[in-house]
Scaffold this motif. Sequence first.
Motif, mmCIF file in Angstrom:
data_model
loop_
_atom_site.group_PDB
_atom_site.id
_atom_site.type_symbol
_atom_site.label_atom_id
_atom_site.label_comp_id
_atom_site.label_asym_id
_atom_site.label_seq_id
_atom_site.Cartn_x
_atom_site.Cartn_y
_atom_site.Cartn_z
ATOM 1 N N GLN A 21 0.825 -1.212 0.000
ATOM 2 C CA GLN A 21 0.000 0.000 0.000
ATOM 3 C C GLN A 21 0.861 1.265 0.000
ATOM 4 O O GLN A 21 0.638 2.197 -0.771
ATOM 5 N N ARG A 22 1.867 1.289 0.837
ATOM 6 C CA ARG A 22 2.727 2.476 0.938
ATOM 7 C C ARG A 22 3.556 2.674 -0.324
ATOM 8 O O ARG A 22 3.766 3.797 -0.771
ATOM 9 N N ILE A 23 4.005 1.564 -0.913
ATOM 10 C CA ILE A 23 4.788 1.653 -2.156
ATOM 11 C C ILE A 23 3.904 2.160 -3.297
ATOM 12 O O ILE A 23 4.324 2.994 -4.101
ATOM 13 N N GLU A 24 2.672 1.691 -3.354
ATOM 14 C CA GLU A 24 1.734 2.167 -4.388
ATOM 15 C C GLU A 24 1.491 3.667 -4.256
ATOM 16 O O GLU A 24 1.396 4.385 -5.262
ATOM 17 N N GLN A 25 1.390 4.146 -3.017
ATOM 18 C CA GLN A 25 1.201 5.584 -2.789
ATOM 19 C C GLN A 25 2.410 6.372 -3.304
ATOM 20 O O GLN A 25 2.268 7.384 -3.983
ATOM 21 N N ILE A 26 3.597 5.876 -2.991
ATOM 22 C CA ILE A 26 4.828 6.563 -3.419
ATOM 23 C C ILE A 26 4.942 6.572 -4.943
ATOM 24 O O ILE A 26 5.318 7.571 -5.551
ATOM 25 N N LEU A 27 4.607 5.450 -5.568
ATOM 26 C CA LEU A 27 4.792 5.300 -7.014
ATOM 27 C C LEU A 27 3.542 5.667 -7.819
ATOM 28 O O LEU A 27 3.464 5.365 -9.013
ATOM 29 N N ASP A 28 2.573 6.316 -7.166
ATOM 30 C CA ASP A 28 1.321 6.720 -7.841
ATOM 31 C C ASP A 28 0.638 5.545 -8.533
ATOM 32 O O ASP A 28 0.148 5.668 -9.664
ATOM 33 N N GLY A 29 0.640 4.406 -7.848
ATOM 34 C CA GLY A 29 -0.072 3.238 -8.363
ATOM 35 C C GLY A 29 0.706 2.417 -9.376
ATOM 36 O O GLY A 29 0.257 1.352 -9.788
ATOM 37 N N LYS A 30 1.874 2.900 -9.802
ATOM 38 C CA LYS A 30 2.688 2.123 -10.765
ATOM 39 C C LYS A 30 3.320 0.935 -10.041
ATOM 40 O O LYS A 30 3.615 1.000 -8.857
ATOM 41 N N ARG A 97 11.313 10.601 -2.460
ATOM 42 C CA ARG A 97 11.069 9.220 -2.029
ATOM 43 C C ARG A 97 10.872 8.311 -3.245
ATOM 44 O O ARG A 97 11.354 7.179 -3.290
ATOM 45 N N GLN A 98 10.174 8.839 -4.244
ATOM 46 C CA GLN A 98 9.919 8.083 -5.472
ATOM 47 C C GLN A 98 11.237 7.764 -6.181
ATOM 48 O O GLN A 98 11.489 6.628 -6.589
ATOM 49 N N GLN A 99 12.090 8.776 -6.306
ATOM 50 C CA GLN A 99 13.379 8.576 -6.973
ATOM 51 C C GLN A 99 14.261 7.608 -6.185
ATOM 52 O O GLN A 99 14.903 6.728 -6.769
ATOM 53 N N ALA A 100 14.267 7.761 -4.873
ATOM 54 C CA ALA A 100 15.066 6.866 -4.025
ATOM 55 C C ALA A 100 14.624 5.414 -4.206
ATOM 56 O O ALA A 100 15.452 4.508 -4.326
ATOM 57 N N LEU A 101 13.319 5.202 -4.262
ATOM 58 C CA LEU A 101 12.784 3.843 -4.402
ATOM 59 C C LEU A 101 13.120 3.261 -5.773
ATOM 60 O O LEU A 101 13.503 2.091 -5.892
ATOM 61 N N LYS A 102 13.035 4.083 -6.812
ATOM 62 C CA LYS A 102 13.341 3.602 -8.168
ATOM 63 C C LYS A 102 14.817 3.219 -8.298
ATOM 64 O O LYS A 102 15.146 2.213 -8.917
ATOM 65 N N PHE A 103 15.692 4.032 -7.707
ATOM 66 C CA PHE A 103 17.111 3.659 -7.709
ATOM 67 C C PHE A 103 17.328 2.397 -6.876
ATOM 68 O O PHE A 103 18.060 1.492 -7.279
ATOM 69 N N TYR A 104 16.692 2.331 -5.731
ATOM 70 C CA TYR A 104 16.928 1.221 -4.801
ATOM 71 C C TYR A 104 16.554 -0.125 -5.425
ATOM 72 O O TYR A 104 17.336 -1.079 -5.381
ATOM 73 N N ILE A 105 15.353 -0.202 -6.014
ATOM 74 C CA ILE A 105 14.925 -1.505 -6.571
ATOM 75 C C ILE A 105 15.858 -1.931 -7.711
ATOM 76 O O ILE A 105 16.125 -3.121 -7.893
ATOM 77 N N HIS A 106 16.383 -0.962 -8.449
ATOM 78 C CA HIS A 106 17.281 -1.288 -9.554
ATOM 79 C C HIS A 106 18.642 -1.775 -9.049
ATOM 80 O O HIS A 106 19.188 -2.760 -9.554
#
Length: 232
Positions: A21-30, A97-106
């Motif tokens: 749920q929290r990840i969906e909020q950060i990533l605007d549902g993506k 937070r969105q950018q941090a998460l996108k870098f992190y998962i990669h």
Amino acid sequence: MKGHQLIAYLAQQQLEPQSQQRIEQILDGKSLVVLASWADYARKQEAWKHTGPWHYINIPKGQSLEQSQRNPKGDVLSQLEYFEQQLKQAHLSKLERQQALKFYIHFVGDIHQPLHVGYAKDRGGNKVKVNWYGKTTNLHRVWDSQLLDNSKLSLGEYAQYLQASYPNNDQINSYQEWLNQSRALLPAVYQLADKNLSDDYATQHRPTLELQIVRAGQRLAKKLNQIFGSNP
């Protein structure tokens, strides 16, 4: 690309509801899958050019992490640590937070690919020219994508196959342990009878890469559950 997508897909299946749920909020549902390769596209843009060194770490042959000189511009190990801390910060803006998460998962994916923890001398296998089923390429690209591209399965089917084929319950939690595990696979990567790689090389090495993908998916989910599952 498929490797990063598979890792993200596997991780998404293992997220706790609160984390999801929290990840969906950060990533605007993506989904994580859609954004798993964002960091590779970003580094080609002027604004993100400086992030290139973050995708790998070079350690000379015969040296340990502790003995080697780290890149002052950052590397995959330093940036995993950095972005994990960023994601835990309450004051971050949504965009940060969105950018941090996108870098992190990669970068969780990158540290599990042996040639991302390779040697500067050949730029992680990029300078090792080979033929893959007759087409000119390099060793890094073989491991980044071509070993997986032969599969005719959909992403979901491939992920299901991987989970069934590689049950993995290891308890390796630290980024440095992940790095050391990937690094230990390097000598075999370079065992080339000649420059023409096809079925023999694929049969020998695809299982190694697939296991690394399963490990990365599990570990990414575990980390994200730790970051987002119990935090307010």
